[in-house]
Design an enzyme around this catalytic site. Structure first.
Site, PDB file in Angstrom:
ATOM      1  N   CYS A   1       0.704  -0.895  -0.102  1.00 32.10           N
ATOM      2  CA  CYS A   1       0.170   0.343  -0.167  1.00 32.10           C
ATOM      3  C   CYS A   1       0.927   1.820   0.062  1.00 32.10           C
ATOM      4  O   CYS A   1       1.424   1.493   0.959  1.00 32.10           O
ATOM      5  CB  CYS A   1      -0.735   0.293   1.196  1.00 32.10           C
ATOM      6  SG  CYS A   1      -1.816   1.947   1.386  1.00 32.10           S
TER       7      CYS A   1
ATOM      8  N   HIS B   1      -3.784   1.239   8.867  1.00 31.84           N
ATOM      9  CA  HIS B   1      -3.883   0.568   7.517  1.00 31.84           C
ATOM     10  C   HIS B   1      -5.789   0.676   7.249  1.00 31.84           C
ATOM     11  O   HIS B   1      -6.597  -0.537   7.802  1.00 31.84           O
ATOM     12  CB  HIS B   1      -3.392  -0.684   6.203  1.00 31.84           C
ATOM     13  CG  HIS B   1      -3.905  -0.629   4.736  1.00 31.84           C
ATOM     14  ND1 HIS B   1      -3.607   0.566   3.610  1.00 31.84           N
ATOM     15  CD2 HIS B   1      -5.048  -1.184   4.722  1.00 31.84           C
ATOM     16  CE1 HIS B   1      -4.597   0.023   3.245  1.00 31.84           C
ATOM     17  NE2 HIS B   1      -5.136  -1.157   2.827  1.00 31.84           N
TER      18      HIS B   1
ATOM     19  N   ASN C   1     -13.461  10.704  -0.932  1.00 27.86           N
ATOM     20  CA  ASN C   1     -13.740   9.296  -2.239  1.00 27.86           C
ATOM     21  C   ASN C   1     -13.690   7.885  -2.079  1.00 27.86           C
ATOM     22  O   ASN C   1     -12.725   7.406  -0.811  1.00 27.86           O
ATOM     23  CB  ASN C   1     -12.780   9.940  -3.227  1.00 27.86           C
ATOM     24  CG  ASN C   1     -12.867  11.319  -3.975  1.00 27.86           C
ATOM     25  OD1 ASN C   1     -13.978  11.531  -4.007  1.00 27.86           O
ATOM     26  ND2 ASN C   1     -11.513  11.593  -4.346  1.00 27.86           N
TER      27      ASN C   1
ATOM     28  N   GLY D   1     -14.823   7.710  -7.129  1.00 30.09           N
ATOM     29  CA  GLY D   1     -13.064   7.995  -7.403  1.00 30.09           C
ATOM     30  C   GLY D   1     -12.041   7.652  -6.720  1.00 30.09           C
ATOM     31  O   GLY D   1     -11.072   8.297  -6.874  1.00 30.09           O
TER      32      GLY D   1
ATOM     33  N   HIS E   1      -7.087   2.782   0.144  1.00 34.83           N
ATOM     34  CA  HIS E   1      -5.838   3.323   2.081  1.00 34.83           C
ATOM     35  C   HIS E   1      -6.576   4.761   2.210  1.00 34.83           C
ATOM     36  O   HIS E   1      -6.775   5.857   1.959  1.00 34.83           O
ATOM     37  CB  HIS E   1      -4.560   3.974   1.970  1.00 34.83           C
ATOM     38  CG  HIS E   1      -3.995   4.062   3.650  1.00 34.83           C
ATOM     39  ND1 HIS E   1      -3.143   3.301   4.374  1.00 34.83           N
ATOM     40  CD2 HIS E   1      -3.827   5.297   4.206  1.00 34.83           C
ATOM     41  CE1 HIS E   1      -2.927   3.440   5.293  1.00 34.83           C
ATOM     42  NE2 HIS E   1      -3.426   4.315   5.787  1.00 34.83           N
TER      43      HIS E   1
ATOM     44  N   HIS F   1      -8.616   8.120   3.019  1.00 41.82           N
ATOM     45  CA  HIS F   1      -8.265   9.871   2.934  1.00 41.82           C
ATOM     46  C   HIS F   1      -8.857  10.229   2.763  1.00 41.82           C
ATOM     47  O   HIS F   1      -9.828  10.742   2.036  1.00 41.82           O
ATOM     48  CB  HIS F   1      -6.657  10.218   1.718  1.00 41.82           C
ATOM     49  CG  HIS F   1      -6.600   9.250   0.250  1.00 41.82           C
ATOM     50  ND1 HIS F   1      -6.893   8.392   0.312  1.00 41.82           N
ATOM     51  CD2 HIS F   1      -7.425   9.989  -0.612  1.00 41.82           C
ATOM     52  CE1 HIS F   1      -7.013   7.812  -1.574  1.00 41.82           C
ATOM     53  NE2 HIS F   1      -7.667   8.916  -1.521  1.00 41.82           N
TER      54      HIS F   1
ATOM     55  N   HIS G   1      -8.833  14.771   1.565  1.00 40.86           N
ATOM     56  CA  HIS G   1      -8.150  15.415   0.599  1.00 40.86           C
ATOM     57  C   HIS G   1      -8.580  16.666   1.119  1.00 40.86           C
ATOM     58  O   HIS G   1      -9.911  17.233   2.281  1.00 40.86           O
ATOM     59  CB  HIS G   1      -9.430  15.682  -0.546  1.00 40.86           C
ATOM     60  CG  HIS G   1      -8.702  14.251  -1.265  1.00 40.86           C
ATOM     61  ND1 HIS G   1      -7.633  14.402  -2.996  1.00 40.86           N
ATOM     62  CD2 HIS G   1      -9.298  13.108  -1.887  1.00 40.86           C
ATOM     63  CE1 HIS G   1      -7.390  12.978  -3.722  1.00 40.86           C
ATOM     64  NE2 HIS G   1      -8.536  12.570  -3.079  1.00 40.86           N
TER      65      HIS G   1
END
Ligand code: DGP
Length: 113
Positions: free
Chosen positions: A3, A45, A86, A92, A97, A99, A101
């Site tokens: 990853c 993770h 996403n 998208g 993993h 996250h 934005h």
């Protein structure tokens, strides 16, 4: 584990880290879509939002708090910014993993894609 974000957490892949604590790290997106484009990720993770249970809800809340703090630190807290997660292929999500934005520093369109 294969990853890319786990490798960033482990320091095996270089990244422009702007924040770390015991639960999350934040770094600049390699392909920025705005003058400020950070990714806030858990050290653990977790594949996606679909894997968030009651156990991880405090972690998600912490990620929101960190995003707010980073928006201020990056100088976009008052003017405005966008936080996006996403989830899944049609959502998208490319990196598997979890996250968040954080986008700011330009006028972001009102559309959500
Ligand atoms: P998403 O589409 O939500 O899965 O976004 C993944 C983001 O991760 C995308 O904007 C590009 C960024 N990204 C992918 N690989 C790397 C990397 O190795 N380093 C950094 N800094 N960002 C990456």
């Amino acid at each position: 584990m294969d990853c890319i974000f786990c490798k960033i957490v482990a320091g095996q892949i270089p990244s422009d880290v702007v924040y770390t604590d015991d639960r999350v790290i934040a770094f600049r997106d390699i392909n920025p879509m705005a003058p400020v484009h950070l990714l806030i990720i858990p050290r653990e993770h977790i594949v996606s939002l679909n894997d968030i249970t009651e156990r991880e809800t405090p972690l998600l809340g912490h990620m929101v708090q960190v995003s707010k703090q980073l928006a201020k630190q990056q100088g976009v807290g008052t003017k405005g910014y966008r936080v996006v997660i996403n989830c899944g292929s049609q959502g998208g999500q490319v990196v598997q993993h979890l996250h968040m934005h954080l986008l700011g520093g330009r006028e972001l369109s009102g559309g959500l894609g």
